[in-house]
Design a protein around this motif. Sequence first.
Motif, PDB file in Angstrom:
ATOM      1  N   THR A  32     -37.437  -7.944  57.897  1.00 22.65           N
ATOM      2  CA  THR A  32     -38.193  -8.552  58.999  1.00 22.65           C
ATOM      3  C   THR A  32     -38.650  -7.554  60.050  1.00 22.65           C
ATOM      4  O   THR A  32     -39.428  -7.925  60.934  1.00 22.65           O
ATOM      5  CB  THR A  32     -37.340  -9.621  59.703  1.00 22.65           C
ATOM      6  N   ARG A  33     -38.199  -6.306  60.001  1.00 20.69           N
ATOM      7  CA  ARG A  33     -38.501  -5.366  61.087  1.00 20.69           C
ATOM      8  C   ARG A  33     -39.969  -4.963  61.067  1.00 20.69           C
ATOM      9  O   ARG A  33     -40.693  -5.170  60.077  1.00 20.69           O
ATOM     10  CB  ARG A  33     -37.595  -4.142  61.006  1.00 20.69           C
ATOM     11  N   THR A  34     -40.424  -4.348  62.149  1.00 17.26           N
ATOM     12  CA  THR A  34     -41.820  -3.970  62.274  1.00 17.26           C
ATOM     13  C   THR A  34     -42.172  -2.832  61.316  1.00 17.26           C
ATOM     14  O   THR A  34     -41.314  -2.022  60.941  1.00 17.26           O
ATOM     15  CB  THR A  34     -42.142  -3.522  63.710  1.00 17.26           C
ATOM     16  N   ALA A  35     -43.437  -2.783  60.931  1.00 15.40           N
ATOM     17  CA  ALA A  35     -43.947  -1.668  60.133  1.00 15.40           C
ATOM     18  C   ALA A  35     -44.251  -0.503  61.085  1.00 15.40           C
ATOM     19  O   ALA A  35     -44.543  -0.722  62.262  1.00 15.40           O
ATOM     20  CB  ALA A  35     -45.199  -2.106  59.388  1.00 15.40           C
TER      21      ALA A  35
ATOM     22  N   VAL B 271     -45.188  -7.670  65.497  1.00 15.03           N
ATOM     23  CA  VAL B 271     -46.211  -6.633  65.391  1.00 15.03           C
ATOM     24  C   VAL B 271     -46.218  -5.848  66.704  1.00 15.03           C
ATOM     25  O   VAL B 271     -46.161  -6.435  67.787  1.00 15.03           O
ATOM     26  CB  VAL B 271     -47.603  -7.248  65.145  1.00 15.03           C
ATOM     27  N   VAL B 272     -46.260  -4.520  66.601  1.00 16.43           N
ATOM     28  CA  VAL B 272     -46.292  -3.660  67.782  1.00 16.43           C
ATOM     29  C   VAL B 272     -47.735  -3.465  68.237  1.00 16.43           C
ATOM     30  O   VAL B 272     -48.607  -3.094  67.446  1.00 16.43           O
ATOM     31  CB  VAL B 272     -45.651  -2.294  67.472  1.00 16.43           C
TER      32      VAL B 272
ATOM     33  N   GLY C  24     -41.243   2.361  76.899  1.00 17.15           N
ATOM     34  CA  GLY C  24     -40.774   1.468  75.846  1.00 17.15           C
ATOM     35  C   GLY C  24     -41.453   0.121  75.879  1.00 17.15           C
ATOM     36  O   GLY C  24     -42.599   0.002  76.332  1.00 17.15           O
ATOM     37  N   PRO C  25     -40.775  -0.907  75.417  1.00 17.63           N
ATOM     38  CA  PRO C  25     -41.401  -2.224  75.285  1.00 17.63           C
ATOM     39  C   PRO C  25     -41.607  -2.916  76.626  1.00 17.63           C
ATOM     40  O   PRO C  25     -40.876  -2.669  77.593  1.00 17.63           O
ATOM     41  CB  PRO C  25     -40.394  -3.001  74.428  1.00 17.63           C
TER      42      PRO C  25
ATOM     43  N   ALA D 252     -43.802   0.369  80.543  1.00 24.97           N
ATOM     44  CA  ALA D 252     -44.208  -0.409  79.373  1.00 24.97           C
ATOM     45  C   ALA D 252     -45.366   0.290  78.669  1.00 24.97           C
ATOM     46  O   ALA D 252     -46.449   0.445  79.237  1.00 24.97           O
ATOM     47  CB  ALA D 252     -44.624  -1.810  79.787  1.00 24.97           C
ATOM     48  N   ILE D 253     -45.138   0.710  77.425  1.00 28.52           N
ATOM     49  CA  ILE D 253     -46.203   1.353  76.652  1.00 28.52           C
ATOM     50  C   ILE D 253     -46.554   0.568  75.393  1.00 28.52           C
ATOM     51  O   ILE D 253     -47.495   0.917  74.699  1.00 28.52           O
ATOM     52  CB  ILE D 253     -45.836   2.807  76.294  1.00 28.52           C
ATOM     53  N   TYR D 254     -45.767  -0.492  75.096  1.00 26.59           N
ATOM     54  CA  TYR D 254     -46.130  -1.356  73.976  1.00 26.59           C
ATOM     55  C   TYR D 254     -45.494  -2.720  74.165  1.00 26.59           C
ATOM     56  O   TYR D 254     -44.561  -2.906  74.948  1.00 26.59           O
ATOM     57  CB  TYR D 254     -45.724  -0.746  72.633  1.00 26.59           C
ATOM     58  N   ASP D 255     -46.045  -3.679  73.438  1.00 25.17           N
ATOM     59  CA  ASP D 255     -45.463  -5.010  73.408  1.00 25.17           C
ATOM     60  C   ASP D 255     -45.267  -5.393  71.946  1.00 25.17           C
ATOM     61  O   ASP D 255     -45.926  -4.843  71.054  1.00 25.17           O
ATOM     62  CB  ASP D 255     -46.377  -6.026  74.093  1.00 25.17           C
ATOM     63  N   THR D 256     -44.338  -6.282  71.704  1.00 22.38           N
ATOM     64  CA  THR D 256     -44.162  -6.816  70.360  1.00 22.38           C
ATOM     65  C   THR D 256     -44.458  -8.302  70.401  1.00 22.38           C
ATOM     66  O   THR D 256     -43.916  -9.028  71.243  1.00 22.38           O
ATOM     67  CB  THR D 256     -42.731  -6.575  69.845  1.00 22.38           C
TER      68      THR D 256
END
Length: 226
Positions: A6-9, A33-34, A116-117, A138-142
Amino acid sequence: MRLWVTRTAPAAHETAARLAALGHSPLVAPLLVVRPLPLTGPVPDHTALAFTSRNAVVLWSAQDPDRTRPAYCVGDATADAARAAGYTDVHSASGDVRDLAALIRPDAAGPVLAPGPARPAADLAALVGGETPVHTLAIYDTVEADDPAPAAFDGVLFHSPRAAAAFADRHADTTPGRLAFAMSPAVAAPLEALGFSGVRIAARPDEQALIDTLDAQTLGKPPRPV
């Protein structure tokens, strides 16, 4: 064993390769998804970096060419990613965010930047406390993926609380007769009330311990020492 990863690609494909080498049939269907986020303001002054995921390493290293600052990493895989990105002073907590805070607290000499997220699983700044300021960025969201569950699987591997929560929201009806393998108690928490035939928790919050737990369940092997 047919195992839903289930983890992100792209990390999910690395996990799938490890499972296939052990004779399992991995089914890669990320629950999250990142999505990179643009920087909207100045970067706080800092003398060190803290990374809570490999995604953070990859995305931050693409924006900041400086590789000389100490990089404190939550686990060994994140530390490996930092070294691969060119950081020369890398420290691994070999655990979870609490272990990372314990690593930073006595060692960092000045402000620490934690790119990070947007929705971190824990408050690193509060955990570090004391006289070492930690600035989160914050540099990404999931976000939840739209992919359906695999048609047939025997077990599910969970690497993060967010993925476990996404599963509970969307796929709770797929659990009867199946096993869940969680990297930590925090990851297992959203799964405990579902209909899994069992929720197995790794002895340490890293993938090797997760796979050892899987081996102990499916092959009768004893887990490796903690």
